[in-house]
Design a protein around this motif. Structure first.
Motif, short mmCIF file in Angstrom:
data_model
loop_
_atom_site.label_atom_id
_atom_site.label_comp_id
_atom_site.label_asym_id
_atom_site.label_seq_id
_atom_site.Cartn_x
_atom_site.Cartn_y
_atom_site.Cartn_z
N SER A 19 0.83 -1.20 0.00
CA SER A 19 0.00 0.00 0.00
C SER A 19 0.87 1.24 0.00
CB SER A 19 -0.91 0.01 1.23
OG SER A 19 -1.80 -1.07 1.20
N LEU A 20 0.43 2.24 -0.73
CA LEU A 20 1.07 3.54 -0.74
C LEU A 20 0.07 4.59 -0.27
CD1 LEU A 20 2.79 3.45 -4.27
CD2 LEU A 20 3.72 2.68 -2.08
N SER A 21 0.58 5.60 0.40
CA SER A 21 -0.27 6.70 0.83
C SER A 21 0.37 8.02 0.41
CB SER A 21 -0.45 6.68 2.34
OG SER A 21 -1.13 5.52 2.76
N CYS A 22 -0.49 9.01 0.22
CA CYS A 22 -0.03 10.34 -0.16
C CYS A 22 -0.84 11.36 0.61
CB CYS A 22 -0.19 10.55 -1.66
SG CYS A 22 0.26 12.19 -2.25
N ALA A 23 -0.16 12.30 1.21
CA ALA A 23 -0.81 13.37 1.94
C ALA A 23 -0.40 14.71 1.36
CB ALA A 23 -0.46 13.29 3.43
N ALA A 24 -1.38 15.54 1.09
CA ALA A 24 -1.12 16.88 0.56
C ALA A 24 -1.21 17.89 1.69
CB ALA A 24 -2.13 17.22 -0.52
N SER A 25 -0.30 18.83 1.68
CA SER A 25 -0.31 19.88 2.70
C SER A 25 0.07 21.20 2.06
CB SER A 25 0.65 19.55 3.84
OG SER A 25 1.98 19.49 3.37
N GLY A 26 -0.22 22.26 2.77
CA GLY A 26 0.07 23.60 2.29
C GLY A 26 -0.96 24.54 2.88
N GLY A 65 -7.86 -4.12 -12.11
CA GLY A 65 -8.09 -5.40 -11.46
C GLY A 65 -7.10 -5.76 -10.37
N ARG A 66 -6.00 -5.03 -10.30
CA ARG A 66 -4.99 -5.33 -9.28
C ARG A 66 -4.76 -4.17 -8.31
NH1 ARG A 66 0.24 -6.23 -10.71
NH2 ARG A 66 0.11 -4.77 -12.45
N PHE A 67 -4.91 -2.95 -8.79
CA PHE A 67 -4.66 -1.77 -7.97
C PHE A 67 -5.99 -1.08 -7.69
CE2 PHE A 67 -0.09 -0.89 -9.72
CZ PHE A 67 0.27 -2.18 -9.38
N THR A 68 -6.09 -0.49 -6.51
CA THR A 68 -7.28 0.26 -6.14
C THR A 68 -6.88 1.57 -5.49
OG1 THR A 68 -8.52 -1.80 -5.75
CG2 THR A 68 -9.43 0.24 -4.84
N ILE A 69 -7.39 2.65 -6.01
CA ILE A 69 -7.12 3.96 -5.43
C ILE A 69 -8.31 4.40 -4.60
CG2 ILE A 69 -8.01 5.28 -7.40
CD1 ILE A 69 -5.69 7.29 -6.90
N SER A 70 -8.02 5.09 -3.52
CA SER A 70 -9.07 5.70 -2.71
C SER A 70 -8.60 7.09 -2.29
CB SER A 70 -9.38 4.84 -1.48
OG SER A 70 -8.23 4.69 -0.67
N ARG A 71 -9.56 7.87 -1.85
CA ARG A 71 -9.24 9.27 -1.57
C ARG A 71 -10.12 9.77 -0.45
NH1 ARG A 71 -9.25 14.08 -6.14
NH2 ARG A 71 -9.21 15.82 -4.68
N ASP A 72 -9.55 10.60 0.39
CA ASP A 72 -10.28 11.29 1.45
C ASP A 72 -10.17 12.79 1.17
OD1 ASP A 72 -11.13 12.57 3.81
OD2 ASP A 72 -10.55 10.86 5.04
N ASN A 73 -11.21 13.36 0.63
CA ASN A 73 -11.17 14.77 0.24
C ASN A 73 -10.99 15.69 1.46
OD1 ASN A 73 -11.48 14.23 -2.50
ND2 ASN A 73 -13.71 14.30 -2.38
N ALA A 74 -11.59 15.33 2.57
CA ALA A 74 -11.52 16.18 3.76
C ALA A 74 -10.09 16.24 4.30
CB ALA A 74 -12.47 15.67 4.82
N LYS A 75 -9.36 15.14 4.16
CA LYS A 75 -7.99 15.07 4.69
C LYS A 75 -6.94 15.32 3.60
CE LYS A 75 -9.15 11.82 8.39
NZ LYS A 75 -8.87 10.48 8.99
N ASN A 76 -7.38 15.47 2.37
CA ASN A 76 -6.45 15.66 1.26
C ASN A 76 -5.43 14.52 1.18
OD1 ASN A 76 -7.46 18.12 0.14
ND2 ASN A 76 -6.59 19.20 1.90
N THR A 77 -5.92 13.33 1.27
CA THR A 77 -5.06 12.16 1.18
C THR A 77 -5.57 11.20 0.11
OG1 THR A 77 -6.29 10.99 2.90
CG2 THR A 77 -4.38 12.28 3.61
N ALA A 78 -4.66 10.39 -0.39
CA ALA A 78 -5.00 9.34 -1.33
C ALA A 78 -4.18 8.10 -1.00
CB ALA A 78 -4.72 9.78 -2.77
N SER A 79 -4.76 6.95 -1.27
CA SER A 79 -4.08 5.69 -1.00
C SER A 79 -4.17 4.80 -2.22
CB SER A 79 -4.70 4.98 0.20
OG SER A 79 -4.55 5.75 1.38
N LEU A 80 -3.15 4.00 -2.38
CA LEU A 80 -3.12 3.04 -3.49
C LEU A 80 -2.87 1.67 -2.91
CD1 LEU A 80 -3.16 2.61 -6.58
CD2 LEU A 80 -0.67 2.85 -6.54
N GLN A 81 -3.85 0.79 -3.07
CA GLN A 81 -3.71 -0.59 -2.65
C GLN A 81 -3.30 -1.41 -3.87
OE1 GLN A 81 -4.27 -1.22 0.64
NE2 GLN A 81 -4.79 0.94 0.90
#
Length: 120
Positions: A19-26, A65-81
């Motif tokens: 799993s990968l995660s990404c957090a946006a800040s600024g 079929g192998r990767f799944t992206i998700s996102r939390d708009n309130a937290k400005n984050t995205a994850s890749l499973q």
């Protein structure tokens, strides 16, 4: 400015998951699109998947079929499973975002990249 910070990645055996995660800040920004690109040694940077703020996704054929992206708009984050990983998935994975700074223009932003290695 928007900063993207990735976490996750590492070494995994073929067939494994990661799993990968990404957090946006600024300060004072709105993110429209988030996603992931990857770049293998000696190759160009290619799309893995993107997701819009309303949840629409665009997957590369290699990721379907192998990767799944998700996102939390309130937290400005995205994850890749990622599952059923293959040696050809080995690359540096970059978080990507399109955002504005509460003005009329939109800009592209990139994370620093995180290494994913699929090997036995």
């Amino acid at each position: 400015q928007v900063q993207l910070v990735e976490s996750g990645g590492g070494l995994v055996q073929p067939g494994g998951s990661l799993s990968l995660s990404c957090a946006a800040s600024g300060s004072r920004f709105t993110i429209y699109t988030m996603g992931w690109y990857r770049q293998a040694p000696g190759k160009q940077r290619d799309l893995v998947v993107t997701i819009s703020s309303d949840g629409r996704t665009n997957y590369a054929e290699s990721a379907k079929g192998r990767f799944t992206i998700s996102r939390d708009n309130a937290k400005n984050t995205a994850s890749l499973q990622m599952k059923s990983l293959k040696p050809e998935d080995t690359a540096v994975y970059y978080c990507y975002a399109i955002a504005d700074l509460l003005g009329p223009n939109r800009y592209q932003y990139w994370g620093q990249g995180t290494q994913v290695t699929v090997s036995s």
